[in-house]
Design an enzyme around this catalytic site. Structure first.
Site, mmCIF file in Angstrom:
data_model
loop_
_atom_site.group_PDB
_atom_site.id
_atom_site.type_symbol
_atom_site.label_atom_id
_atom_site.label_comp_id
_atom_site.label_asym_id
_atom_site.label_seq_id
_atom_site.Cartn_x
_atom_site.Cartn_y
_atom_site.Cartn_z
ATOM 1 N N ASP A 136 -12.631 -71.077 124.787
ATOM 2 C CA ASP A 136 -13.544 -71.130 124.896
ATOM 3 C C ASP A 136 -14.939 -69.778 124.100
ATOM 4 O O ASP A 136 -14.673 -69.045 125.260
ATOM 5 C CB ASP A 136 -14.465 -72.186 125.677
ATOM 6 C CG ASP A 136 -16.173 -72.570 125.284
ATOM 7 O OD1 ASP A 136 -16.545 -72.054 124.903
ATOM 8 O OD2 ASP A 136 -16.506 -73.296 126.493
ATOM 9 N N GLY A 137 -14.719 -69.767 122.946
ATOM 10 C CA GLY A 137 -15.837 -68.752 122.121
ATOM 11 C C GLY A 137 -16.648 -67.800 123.253
ATOM 12 O O GLY A 137 -17.332 -66.569 123.109
ATOM 13 N N CYS A 195 -20.963 -72.700 106.939
ATOM 14 C CA CYS A 195 -20.870 -73.578 105.468
ATOM 15 C C CYS A 195 -22.411 -74.676 105.826
ATOM 16 O O CYS A 195 -21.998 -75.941 105.428
ATOM 17 C CB CYS A 195 -20.074 -73.875 105.118
ATOM 18 S SG CYS A 195 -19.193 -75.035 106.623
ATOM 19 N N GLY A 240 -8.657 -71.149 109.017
ATOM 20 C CA GLY A 240 -7.871 -69.455 108.938
ATOM 21 C C GLY A 240 -7.335 -68.647 107.570
ATOM 22 O O GLY A 240 -7.327 -67.796 107.233
ATOM 23 N N GLY A 241 -8.559 -69.285 106.660
ATOM 24 C CA GLY A 241 -8.790 -68.865 105.249
ATOM 25 C C GLY A 241 -9.380 -67.708 105.810
ATOM 26 O O GLY A 241 -8.899 -65.438 104.973
ATOM 27 N N LYS A 242 -10.456 -66.765 106.270
ATOM 28 C CA LYS A 242 -11.370 -65.898 106.745
ATOM 29 C C LYS A 242 -9.933 -64.868 107.498
ATOM 30 O O LYS A 242 -9.964 -63.957 107.162
ATOM 31 C CB LYS A 242 -12.777 -65.836 107.200
ATOM 32 C CG LYS A 242 -13.325 -67.023 106.251
ATOM 33 C CD LYS A 242 -14.762 -66.855 107.342
ATOM 34 C CE LYS A 242 -15.744 -67.187 106.416
ATOM 35 N NZ LYS A 242 -15.600 -69.004 106.429
ATOM 36 N N ASP A 294 -9.463 -69.940 119.069
ATOM 37 C CA ASP A 294 -10.163 -70.995 118.720
ATOM 38 C C ASP A 294 -9.690 -72.165 119.464
ATOM 39 O O ASP A 294 -9.233 -72.120 119.786
ATOM 40 C CB ASP A 294 -9.777 -71.602 117.159
ATOM 41 C CG ASP A 294 -10.922 -72.425 116.270
ATOM 42 O OD1 ASP A 294 -11.872 -72.355 115.067
ATOM 43 O OD2 ASP A 294 -11.118 -73.693 117.014
ATOM 44 N N ASP A 323 -17.404 -67.509 112.944
ATOM 45 C CA ASP A 323 -17.726 -68.292 111.187
ATOM 46 C C ASP A 323 -18.054 -69.674 112.254
ATOM 47 O O ASP A 323 -16.587 -70.269 112.981
ATOM 48 C CB ASP A 323 -16.277 -68.202 110.989
ATOM 49 C CG ASP A 323 -16.750 -68.880 109.313
ATOM 50 O OD1 ASP A 323 -18.039 -69.251 109.247
ATOM 51 O OD2 ASP A 323 -16.128 -69.894 108.740
ATOM 52 N N ARG A 377 -5.853 -76.998 115.094
ATOM 53 C CA ARG A 377 -6.422 -76.654 114.196
ATOM 54 C C ARG A 377 -6.273 -75.310 114.427
ATOM 55 O O ARG A 377 -5.181 -74.072 112.936
ATOM 56 C CB ARG A 377 -8.299 -76.150 114.076
ATOM 57 C CG ARG A 377 -9.201 -77.613 113.998
ATOM 58 C CD ARG A 377 -10.159 -76.856 114.285
ATOM 59 N NE ARG A 377 -10.972 -75.925 113.947
ATOM 60 C CZ ARG A 377 -11.596 -75.706 112.308
ATOM 61 N NH1 ARG A 377 -11.475 -76.948 111.420
ATOM 62 N NH2 ARG A 377 -12.219 -74.559 111.420
#
Length: 417
Positions: A270-271, A343, A218-220, A237, A288, A242
């Site tokens: 499901d993305g 990342c 959740g930061g972005k 998500d 991301d 999460r």
């Protein structure tokens, strides 16, 4: 300098502790396996840069403080400045930039442009390889040509509502845990400051509809809301656990009146299917993608992605990432933009995924895409982050003891039709 020396001694101990003992090679722990895999893949990829990146990964991560614009920002800014921290978004850049703008020029919901005449650094003592041999992952053609010979170069637009404070290079001071402000919300969110870069280059403008396809933890997502530019933000998500953490972040940082259904939608789809569910819908899409989370993996023992039990899952990551990015491209309106980020240091999870996704979108869906030249971003923020600078497409922030952020890869695509 004292702080830096102490950090160096801690790192020395950490590095030695990750050397596998002869008796445990057959039953290596997850963190050891992660480091061994990264040695094999990133050593050839990064060359002489790998030893310093390796030490950075094993040492304490550096954080930035993303200010909560829904609290008393001016008070928190004064507190940050007393600690010698600076806002890297506007005040931590190289040359002329947003940091030089008078405070009166930053109005809520406004957009400020970075200068277009920023030049590439003259000296880059960096090494790279033409291909991306990565024995830790399977599939992909590391020697594939760039997806398109056409690149577009645009100035970066950033909402003045985004403020993220960091300590100078070499300063290992830690931010204190955030406290509640006068409006009963936390005053800032601690995150890897490099994680803000994908949000900055997404270039969200007032009135845009935005999709955060793999949003947790959740930061972005929080940074996107801090811009106050999203007319509607779709947060997705596949992991319900999460998403629970993300909901807690929203509860602690965002006023309830901004979390109404007409402005904010939280789903657990499901993305990979999103492009078919809502095709040509969003002005901006952030992908991301799930990845090997390299920094986390060299410290994590439980359920490590590099463990032998998860080899197949790790091998399938590039395919999953490609499918998610293609889905994000399909969900974007013609004329809209997509940002892909991970990342991970792996070229197979970064450039190779972008190149393959663009190829699929063009050949199987008849779309035309342009990759955006992000040299200006690298140039402007090189005082805060340590950039690799030799990616075929996109940019990569490398961990380094003096600026221990990342790894963070990001690439921007523009959808023509």
């Amino acid at each position: 300098s004292g702080r830096f020396r102490r950090t160096g001694r801690r790192c020395q101990l950490m590095v030695s502790s990750f050397r596998p003992k002869a008796s445990s090679r057959l039953s290596a722990r997850g963190a050891e396996l992660a480091l061994q895999n990264l040695d094999m893949s990133c050593g050839p990829q990064l060359g002489d840069l790998w030893p310093s990146v390796r030490v950075g990964l094993l040492c304490e991560q550096k954080y930035g403080a993303l200010l909560n614009g829904f609290e008393d920002v001016e008070k928190v800014i004064r507190q940050m400045e007393l600690q010698q921290a600076k806002d890297f978004v506007y005040g931590g850049g190289d040359s002329q930039g947003p940091g030089c703008m008078p405070k009166g020029g930053c109005k809520p919901r406004g957009i400020q442009d970075l200068p277009q005449d920023l030049k590439t650094p003259e000296s880059q003592d960096l090494q790279t390889s033409e291909s991306c041999p990565d024995p830790s992952l399977a599939g992909g053609d590391s020697g594939r040509e760039s997806p398109s010979s056409l690149e577009t170069k645009q100035s970066l637009s950033v909402s003045p509502n985004l403020k993220c404070f960091t300590f100078p290079r070499g300063d290992t001071t830690r931010f204190k845990p955030a406290r509640q402000g006068s409006l009963r919300m936390l005053e800032y969110y601690l995150m890897d400051a490099a994680s803000l870069l994908p949000v900055l280059i997404l270039d969200v403008q007032p009135g845009h509809t935005v999709l955060d396809l793999c949003a947790a933890p959740g930061g972005k997502t929080l940074a996107l809301l801090q811009t106050e530019c999203c007319r509607h933000l779709a947060i997705n998500d596949i992991s319900s656990s999460r998403l629970s953490r993300l909901r807690k972040i929203l509860h602690n940082y965002v006023p309830k009146n901004l979390c109404t259904e007409d402005r904010l939608r939280i789903t657990s789809f499901d993305g990979r299917l999103w492009g078919e569910i809502e095709r040509d819908t969003f002005d901006r899409v952030l992908v991301d993608a799930p990845c090997t989370t390299d920094r986390h993996s060299v410290h994590e023992e439980d359920n490590n992605i590099f463990s032998r039990l998860r080899i197949r899952e790790r091998q399938m990551l590039p395919l999953l990432q490609t499918q998610l990015l293609v889905s994000g491209i399909l969900a974007t309106k013609p004329g809209g933009s997509i940002v892909y980020s991970t990342c991970s240091l792996s070229q197979l999870q970064n450039e190779c995924v972008v190149e393959r996704a663009v190829q699929v979108a063009e050949t199987e869906h008849g779309m035309e895409l342009l990759t955006e030249d992000l040299t200006d971003v690298r140039t402007h923020y090189r005082e805060t982050f340590n950039f690799y600078g030799r990616c075929r497409v996109g940019e990569l922030v490398l961990p380094h003891l003096t600026a221990n952020y990342g790894p963070m890869y990001f690439c921007k695509l523009h959808k023509i039709h």
